[in-house]
Design a protein around this motif. Structure first.
Motif, PDB file in Angstrom:
ATOM      1  N   ALA A 275       0.822  -1.200  -0.089  1.00 48.27           N
ATOM      2  CA  ALA A 275       0.118   0.019   0.035  1.00 48.27           C
ATOM      3  C   ALA A 275       0.683   1.286   0.022  1.00 48.27           C
ATOM      4  N   LEU A 276       2.107   1.312   0.883  1.00 46.02           N
ATOM      5  CA  LEU A 276       2.781   2.350   0.780  1.00 46.02           C
ATOM      6  C   LEU A 276       3.561   2.507  -0.618  1.00 46.02           C
ATOM      7  N   ASP A 277       3.791   1.725  -1.214  1.00 48.53           N
ATOM      8  CA  ASP A 277       4.521   1.498  -2.608  1.00 48.53           C
ATOM      9  C   ASP A 277       3.635   2.290  -3.405  1.00 48.53           C
ATOM     10  N   PHE A 278       2.362   1.700  -3.451  1.00 48.89           N
ATOM     11  CA  PHE A 278       1.186   2.312  -4.299  1.00 48.89           C
ATOM     12  C   PHE A 278       1.077   3.611  -4.148  1.00 48.89           C
ATOM     13  N   LEU A 279       1.140   4.233  -2.692  1.00 47.02           N
ATOM     14  CA  LEU A 279       1.116   5.702  -2.459  1.00 47.02           C
ATOM     15  C   LEU A 279       2.438   6.334  -2.782  1.00 47.02           C
ATOM     16  N   ARG A 280       3.391   5.809  -3.128  1.00 48.12           N
ATOM     17  CA  ARG A 280       4.782   6.359  -3.172  1.00 48.12           C
ATOM     18  C   ARG A 280       5.131   6.887  -1.828  1.00 48.12           C
ATOM     19  N   LYS A 281       5.049   6.214  -0.749  1.00 50.93           N
ATOM     20  CA  LYS A 281       5.568   6.702   0.746  1.00 50.93           C
ATOM     21  C   LYS A 281       6.866   5.775   0.797  1.00 50.93           C
ATOM     22  N   LYS A 282       8.011   6.197   0.671  1.00 51.08           N
ATOM     23  CA  LYS A 282       9.314   5.534   0.748  1.00 51.08           C
ATOM     24  C   LYS A 282       9.809   5.575   2.225  1.00 51.08           C
ATOM     25  N   GLN A 283       9.734   6.582   2.725  1.00 49.40           N
ATOM     26  CA  GLN A 283      10.237   6.593   4.102  1.00 49.40           C
ATOM     27  C   GLN A 283       9.517   6.745   5.404  1.00 49.40           C
ATOM     28  N   ALA A 284       8.202   5.811   5.299  1.00 52.75           N
ATOM     29  CA  ALA A 284       7.356   6.118   6.407  1.00 52.75           C
ATOM     30  C   ALA A 284       7.823   5.099   7.394  1.00 52.75           C
TER      31      ALA A 284
ATOM     32  N   ILE B 221     -16.538   9.878  -0.878  1.00 51.05           N
ATOM     33  CA  ILE B 221     -16.314   9.146  -2.068  1.00 51.05           C
ATOM     34  C   ILE B 221     -14.786   9.039  -2.560  1.00 51.05           C
ATOM     35  N   ARG B 222     -14.001  10.246  -2.421  1.00 47.43           N
ATOM     36  CA  ARG B 222     -12.548  10.366  -2.604  1.00 47.43           C
ATOM     37  C   ARG B 222     -11.970   9.208  -1.846  1.00 47.43           C
ATOM     38  N   MET B 223     -12.245   8.912  -0.494  1.00 46.78           N
ATOM     39  CA  MET B 223     -11.423   7.888   0.243  1.00 46.78           C
ATOM     40  C   MET B 223     -11.815   6.329  -0.273  1.00 46.78           C
ATOM     41  N   GLU B 224     -13.072   6.191  -0.388  1.00 43.85           N
ATOM     42  CA  GLU B 224     -13.275   4.965  -0.725  1.00 43.85           C
ATOM     43  C   GLU B 224     -12.908   4.667  -2.261  1.00 43.85           C
ATOM     44  N   ALA B 225     -12.833   5.799  -3.114  1.00 46.97           N
ATOM     45  CA  ALA B 225     -12.267   5.275  -4.615  1.00 46.97           C
ATOM     46  C   ALA B 225     -10.762   4.948  -4.515  1.00 46.97           C
ATOM     47  N   LEU B 226     -10.029   5.617  -3.427  1.00 47.13           N
ATOM     48  CA  LEU B 226      -8.635   5.262  -3.282  1.00 47.13           C
ATOM     49  C   LEU B 226      -8.317   3.985  -2.672  1.00 47.13           C
ATOM     50  N   GLU B 227      -9.356   3.663  -1.529  1.00 48.96           N
ATOM     51  CA  GLU B 227      -9.304   2.239  -0.935  1.00 48.96           C
ATOM     52  C   GLU B 227      -9.346   1.393  -2.078  1.00 48.96           C
ATOM     53  N   ASN B 228     -10.588   1.588  -2.970  1.00 53.02           N
ATOM     54  CA  ASN B 228     -10.757   0.332  -4.107  1.00 53.02           C
ATOM     55  C   ASN B 228      -9.518   0.170  -4.905  1.00 53.02           C
ATOM     56  N   ARG B 229      -8.971   1.383  -5.237  1.00 55.82           N
ATOM     57  CA  ARG B 229      -7.752   1.054  -6.097  1.00 55.82           C
ATOM     58  C   ARG B 229      -6.640   0.502  -5.254  1.00 55.82           C
ATOM     59  N   ILE B 230      -6.396   0.678  -3.983  1.00 58.38           N
ATOM     60  CA  ILE B 230      -5.441  -0.018  -3.527  1.00 58.38           C
ATOM     61  C   ILE B 230      -5.824  -1.464  -3.075  1.00 58.38           C
ATOM     62  N   ASP B 231      -7.114  -1.624  -2.765  1.00 59.94           N
ATOM     63  CA  ASP B 231      -7.471  -3.160  -2.778  1.00 59.94           C
ATOM     64  C   ASP B 231      -7.238  -3.979  -4.098  1.00 59.94           C
TER      65      ASP B 231
END
Length: 142
Positions: free
Chosen positions: A26-35, A122-132
């Motif tokens: 999920a962090l890779d998908f979101l491009r969060k590298k140093q979390a 709507i925005r959060m659910e759409a992103l959740e669906n893409r990460i799922d």
């Protein structure tokens, strides 16, 4: 990225590799590298106590997220500390909820997403669906 997972029940320990894999993807998908974040696998009683204390709701829930109290990097890792996620696996599984989806939901809250308004939801659910979908393609969905 670094994920610390604490569990106080032996059977929850079996979830640790899956949780790490889901967060890394999920962090890779979101491009969060140093979390850096912490995950606590807790009982129904503990999540109920936290829900009552912090949200005023005297009932168990599936997942709670708490952001950092400061924006400073963790002294242990030098990575940006995103916060803590408390997950009640037994409660979620009884409700037939995907633990991977709940973890993503908690992560998105730590990143500032909310479902306070219809637009935000709507925005959060759409992103959740893409990460799922991303997790499913990598066979990291549970």
């Amino acid at each position: 990225m670094m994920i610390a997972i604490e569990s106080f029940r032996a059977r929850h320990g079996l979830l640790k590799p899956k949780i790490k894999a889901a967060f890394h993807a999920a962090l890779d998908f979101l491009r969060k590298k140093q979390a850096y974040l912490e995950v606590f696998l807790v009982s129904d009683a503990e999540i109920r106590r936290l829900n009552r204390r912090f949200r005023g709701k005297n009932r168990p829930t599936n997942v709670l997220s708490f952001g950092p109290t400061s924006g400073f990097p963790s002294p242990k890792t030098r990575r940006a500390f995103l916060g803590e996620i408390f997950l009640a696996p037994d409660y979620a599984l009884r409700k037939k909820e995907s633990l991977a989806r709940l973890l993503v939901h908690g992560l998105l809250h730590l990143l500032g997403y909310t479902h306070a308004s219809f637009h935000d939801k709507i925005r959060m659910e759409a992103l959740e669906n893409r990460i799922d979908e991303y997790l499913r393609r990598r066979k990291i969905y549970f």
